[in-house]
Motif scaffolding. Structure first.
Motif, PDB file in Angstrom:
ATOM      1  N   LYS A 166      20.737 -28.820  31.441  1.00  0.00           N
ATOM      2  CA  LYS A 166      19.655 -27.887  31.752  1.00  0.00           C
ATOM      3  C   LYS A 166      20.121 -26.470  31.423  1.00  0.00           C
ATOM      4  N   LYS A 188       7.423 -20.730  25.962  1.00  0.00           N
ATOM      5  CA  LYS A 188       8.091 -21.935  25.485  1.00  0.00           C
ATOM      6  C   LYS A 188       9.395 -21.536  24.808  1.00  0.00           C
ATOM      7  N   ARG A 205      12.140 -36.592  27.914  1.00  0.00           N
ATOM      8  CA  ARG A 205      12.500 -35.306  28.518  1.00  0.00           C
ATOM      9  C   ARG A 205      11.385 -34.299  28.246  1.00  0.00           C
ATOM     10  N   SER A 206      11.235 -33.341  29.158  1.00  0.00           N
ATOM     11  CA  SER A 206      10.106 -32.422  29.109  1.00  0.00           C
ATOM     12  C   SER A 206      10.366 -31.272  28.141  1.00  0.00           C
ATOM     13  N   GLU A 207       9.309 -30.832  27.480  1.00  0.00           N
ATOM     14  CA  GLU A 207       9.407 -29.641  26.649  1.00  0.00           C
ATOM     15  C   GLU A 207       9.748 -28.438  27.533  1.00  0.00           C
ATOM     16  N   LYS A 211       6.244 -21.632  33.089  1.00  0.00           N
ATOM     17  CA  LYS A 211       4.982 -21.340  33.761  1.00  0.00           C
ATOM     18  C   LYS A 211       5.147 -20.026  34.524  1.00  0.00           C
ATOM     19  N   VAL A 233      15.105 -25.173  32.532  1.00  0.00           N
ATOM     20  CA  VAL A 233      14.432 -26.036  31.567  1.00  0.00           C
ATOM     21  C   VAL A 233      15.425 -27.001  30.946  1.00  0.00           C
ATOM     22  N   ASP A 234      14.898 -28.080  30.376  1.00  0.00           N
ATOM     23  CA  ASP A 234      15.748 -29.083  29.732  1.00  0.00           C
ATOM     24  C   ASP A 234      16.404 -28.508  28.483  1.00  0.00           C
TER      25      ASP A 234
END
Length: 274
Positions: A166, A188, A205-207, A211, A233-234
């Motif tokens: 992460k 992003k 796995r998440s983009e 947010k 984030v990943d």
């Protein structure tokens, strides 16, 4: 298990007493009671004297049976009775004896419970991001990403990945406009390799989406206002390889709008005090 073996040995001694010495006893219940008194009392006595057997279940059973027989022998020797044996005692002796032998055989020869597997220790592996802080600018929005680092959790010794990598850090943004507000929509992160191509995340796995939350109770940034956003984030495992990652690209969208500040006067008067 050891205490249970002492109990079973006492019961077995009581059952065998009626078969070995058919006369002189007070019946099945008394034989079993004397056997339990002998086995439990013998267990306590041996523990007190420091002679408690530790050679396994077979040795425990033998010693327990020997001490369980002692009270029965004493009763047959010094408190003999001419009470005739009852037929139902013979029935119960055979039934309980068969069940007891089956239980002891299962305890000795049955499946051995395997010890629970001990979980391997887990450690957090840190990767430094150089530089750890960078300036960002997108139109009227400027800021800085600070305290960037990458961490993953691995099993010590085997290096098996327990928690995938992460990227964490802090994103600070500021509206530098003097006459427009900004509403941040979404951000992003993209990880770019030496060839200028995005490095993809592993399956499932998440983009790395950011947010944006509210700022000071509002969903917008007024002129000169700042916002602080945490990053968590990943991070792709491929980017951890040496010289694989070249840059991190931050893309975010915002909506600007005209900022207006107006003054409204209220005509009022104060009445007389009462």
């Amino acid at each position: 298990m050891t205490f249970l073996m002492w109990i079973l040995s006492g019961v077995l001694a009581g059952l065998l007493a009626g078969w070995v010495v058919k006369r002189g006893g007070y019946g099945l219940r008394w034989d079993i009671t004397l056997g339990l008194v002998g086995s439990i009392g013998g267990s306590w006595l041996l523990r007190s004297l420091g002679f408690y057997p530790g050679a396994g279940i077979v040795a425990t059973a033998i010693v327990a049976f020997i001490v369980a027989v002692i009270p029965i022998v004493v009763q047959r020797k010094f408190m003999v009775t001419e009470r005739p044996a009852e037929k139902k005692d013979a029935f119960w002796r055979w039934g309980l004896g068969a069940a007891l032998v089956a239980l002891v055989a299962w305890m000795i020869f049955g499946p051995v419970q395997q010890p629970a597997a001990v979980a391997a220790p887990v450690e957090e592996r840190m990767y430094a991001v150089t530089p750890a802080s960078v300036k960002v600018k997108a139109g009227m929005v400027t800021g800085e990403v600070t305290d960037m680092k990458v961490a993953e959790r691995v099993e010590k010794g085997s290096d098996r990945i327990v928690a995938a990598a992460k990227l964490t850090g802090t994103l600070r943004l500021k509206n530098t406009s003097t006459n427009q507000t900004v509403r941040l929509l979404e951000g992003k992160l993209r990880y770019i390799d030496a060839a200028g191509q995005p490095i993809k995340l592993e399956d499932a796995r998440s983009e790395p989406i950011i947010k944006f939350t509210t700022y000071g109770g509002s969903e917008r940034l007024d002129p000169g206002q700042e916002a602080i956003q945490s990053l968590d984030v990943d991070f792709p495992a491929e980017a951890l390889k040496a010289k694989k990652l070249k840059e991190i690209r931050l893309e975010f969208a915002y909506i600007p709008s005209q900022y207006r500040e107006e003054t409204v006067n209220f005509a009022v008067s104060i009445g007389a005090g009462k």
